[in-house]
Structures are given as C-alpha cells and as structure tokens.
Design an enzyme around this catalytic site. Sequence first.
Site, PDB file in Angstrom:
ATOM      1  N   LYS A  27      30.828  26.896  55.375  1.00  0.00           N
ATOM      2  CA  LYS A  27      32.252  27.204  55.162  1.00  0.00           C
ATOM      3  C   LYS A  27      32.614  27.011  53.690  1.00  0.00           C
ATOM      4  O   LYS A  27      33.761  26.732  53.347  1.00  0.00           O
ATOM      5  CB  LYS A  27      33.139  26.319  56.034  1.00  0.00           C
ATOM      6  CG  LYS A  27      32.961  26.562  57.525  1.00  0.00           C
ATOM      7  CD  LYS A  27      33.613  27.867  57.957  1.00  0.00           C
ATOM      8  CE  LYS A  27      33.494  28.083  59.462  1.00  0.00           C
ATOM      9  NZ  LYS A  27      33.930  29.424  59.884  1.00  0.00           N
ATOM     10  N   GLY A 111      42.010  23.780  46.351  1.00  0.00           N
ATOM     11  CA  GLY A 111      41.795  22.341  46.490  1.00  0.00           C
ATOM     12  C   GLY A 111      40.462  21.880  45.922  1.00  0.00           C
ATOM     13  O   GLY A 111      40.300  20.698  45.613  1.00  0.00           O
ATOM     14  N   GLU A 114      41.357  21.051  42.589  1.00  0.00           N
ATOM     15  CA  GLU A 114      42.144  19.805  42.620  1.00  0.00           C
ATOM     16  C   GLU A 114      41.213  18.597  42.742  1.00  0.00           C
ATOM     17  O   GLU A 114      41.417  17.575  42.079  1.00  0.00           O
ATOM     18  CB  GLU A 114      43.150  19.848  43.771  1.00  0.00           C
ATOM     19  CG  GLU A 114      44.222  20.925  43.560  1.00  0.00           C
ATOM     20  CD  GLU A 114      45.267  20.918  44.658  1.00  0.00           C
ATOM     21  OE1 GLU A 114      44.949  21.367  45.769  1.00  0.00           O
ATOM     22  OE2 GLU A 114      46.394  20.473  44.412  1.00  0.00           O
ATOM     23  N   GLU A 134      46.132  29.833  45.741  1.00  0.00           N
ATOM     24  CA  GLU A 134      47.349  29.468  46.471  1.00  0.00           C
ATOM     25  C   GLU A 134      48.471  30.451  46.174  1.00  0.00           C
ATOM     26  O   GLU A 134      49.233  30.845  47.066  1.00  0.00           O
ATOM     27  CB  GLU A 134      47.816  28.054  46.064  1.00  0.00           C
ATOM     28  CG  GLU A 134      46.936  26.934  46.582  1.00  0.00           C
ATOM     29  CD  GLU A 134      45.825  26.551  45.623  1.00  0.00           C
ATOM     30  OE1 GLU A 134      45.422  27.396  44.787  1.00  0.00           O
ATOM     31  OE2 GLU A 134      45.333  25.417  45.711  1.00  0.00           O
ATOM     32  N   ARG A 137      48.166  33.449  48.151  1.00  0.00           N
ATOM     33  CA  ARG A 137      48.200  33.209  49.603  1.00  0.00           C
ATOM     34  C   ARG A 137      49.600  32.802  50.056  1.00  0.00           C
ATOM     35  O   ARG A 137      49.806  32.432  51.211  1.00  0.00           O
ATOM     36  CB  ARG A 137      47.212  32.119  50.012  1.00  0.00           C
ATOM     37  CG  ARG A 137      45.788  32.332  49.541  1.00  0.00           C
ATOM     38  CD  ARG A 137      44.765  32.418  50.639  1.00  0.00           C
ATOM     39  NE  ARG A 137      43.424  32.517  50.068  1.00  0.00           N
ATOM     40  CZ  ARG A 137      42.823  33.652  49.742  1.00  0.00           C
ATOM     41  NH1 ARG A 137      43.436  34.812  49.910  1.00  0.00           N
ATOM     42  NH2 ARG A 137      41.604  33.644  49.218  1.00  0.00           N
ATOM     43  N   GLY A 142      48.730  21.398  46.693  1.00  0.00           N
ATOM     44  CA  GLY A 142      49.260  20.243  47.409  1.00  0.00           C
ATOM     45  C   GLY A 142      48.372  19.022  47.296  1.00  0.00           C
ATOM     46  O   GLY A 142      48.643  17.993  47.891  1.00  0.00           O
TER      47      GLY A 142
END
Length: 260
Positions: A27, A111, A114, A134, A137, A142
């Site tokens: 994944k 992420g 991040e 992001e 999308r 976050g």
Amino acid sequence: MSKKHIHFELRGDQQDVALIRLTRGAKRNALNDGLILALRDLFEKMPSSVRAAVIDGEGEHFCAGLDLSELQERDAGQGVFHSRMWHAALECVQYGPVPVIAALHGAVVGGGLELASACHIRVADDTTFYALPEGTRGIFVGGGGAVRIPRLIGVARMTDMMLTGRVYNAVDGERIGLAQYLVPQGTALDKALELATRIATNAPMTNYALTHVLPRIADQPADQGFMTEAMMAAIAQAAPEAKERVRAFLEGRAAKVQKS
Ligand code: 1HE
C-alpha cells in the site's frame, strides 16, 4: 522486533542506532492509524542504548501519506482528534529521545512528507519526489505539515505545492531544502545509517540541545532566543563529557575539522 507494518531493529556494535522501517509496501507505506500509533509507541519506548534513529520505507516508495481508505467515514469532530493523534505521534519523533534521520526514495507525499519533516535530517536518493496532493484531493494537511513544511521551504512554496499539485523531483527538493543530502539511487539508507552512526558518538546533551532546544530558540523572539541559547550553552559546557572532549582536542587527542 516487528509490529504490524513496522519493523524495528538495533544496529551497531553498541546497539546504538535504531532502524525503523515502514513495511506496508503493498500500500506504498500509506499511514493508517495503527502505523501512526506504532510509530508513537516506538519513540516513546526507545531502548536506552539508542543514540540515533533512521526511518525508511519498504518497496518502491518511502510513503504515500495518509491511508485514504480510512478517511471516508470521519465527521468533523473525529477529524480533529485524528489530526491531533498525528500531531502527538510526530511530536514523539521530533521531540523524542534521539536525532532521527529519514532515508527517502520514491514518493514522499502528503503525510509521508509530514513524517519526513518531523525528522531532523532527510537523506534523499535520486528517485525521490515530493508532493502535497491534499490540495487536489479537497483536504488539507493534518499531520503537522502546515507548521513544519513552511519552516523547511517557506510558506510560498508550500502554498504553490498545495494549490497547483506541483511535484518536486529529488534535485529540486534538495535545492529548496526538503532534504539536506542527495545521494544516488538505492543509497539513502546507507548514507542515513552512516550519519546516524556518527551522530550516535556525539555527547547526548549536544544532541538534546540540537533536537529539543534549537527549534524552540528558532521560534522565539531574538531577545528570548539569545537568553535561551546562553542557558543551553552553559548547561552543555558544564557537563563532564564536554570538558573531556575539549581537553582531548587541546592535548591533540581529538580529530581536527577537515576541509571537505
Ligand atoms: C493507497 C495510498 C494511500 C497508495 N492511501 N491506499 N496521498 C496521496 O494522495 C497519494 C496517493 N498515492 C499515489 O499517488 C500513488 O499510490 C503513489 C505515487 C504513491 C505510488 O504509485 P504506484 O503506481 O506505485 O502505486 P498504486 O498502484 O497507486 O498503489 C498501490 C496500492 O497502494 C493500491 O492499492 P491496491 O489495493 O489497488 O493494490 C493503492 O490504492 C494503495 N495506495 N497510496 C490508501 N495514500 C495527516 S493528514 C495527511 C493527508 C495526506 O497524506 S493526503 C495525501 C494522500
């Protein structure tokens, strides 16, 4: 030791370098809640022998960011708690017990960027690419990216990445400050381990000052920053280990700084 989708091992004669590998390659190492919590737990319970850590990812990509399949069912309140969970976990990386080096290759997106930006040093091989999808999308960062990424590349570049879906390649990523080291394909982990091994020999108080105090000084007004610096300098130089290291240099027992 292996948790689901994360592998942890100790390297080095002194077992002083931790290697943490995301092992969800199928994944693209997308970060689901279990992985984020496992990362938090690893940094909270780091063995005391460890002096530096390396994070890398299995397969073709470092990390594809948030596991988007977990996003669908969340309402606004749950979204806040979810983001705060990421913040807590990545704070454990940034303000954990040891300096952390990210060994990057392939996608470092959303992420994943991040997570990389919560590390203290980023080593990228030349397959690396960076993006913040992001924006396209319909969501927002976050996992602390809004705080950490502008500190690496500035608000304007992050805004551009999110507004336009701009992707930076490895060379441009190093140029703008997303990574401090750029290395040939397949060598990021070796370079990261080499750096970690060196960092592990520093005085622990120096490493603590650099990972916990320097970023806070950088966020302080200059007047307060100078004072915090003076306090930290005094604490560091008073340690017996610092005195011994300085004595070793003065007596010709320590390495000189070499021209690179
Ligand atoms: C995923 C994810 C994911 C892959 N969540 N499942 N991040 C993104 O928007 C990036 C989304 N991912 C991609 O753009 C691509 O997957 C990659 C460029 C990273 C890699 O491409 P590729 O061709 O090597 O792999 P793939 O075929 O796209 O994906 C392989 C599998 O991984 C596939 O599942 P499968 O069951 O069909 O095999 C994909 O669905 C799955 N996969 N990425 C879930 N991200 C704290 S807030 C942070 C907010 C964000 O991070 S948003 C950005 C999310």
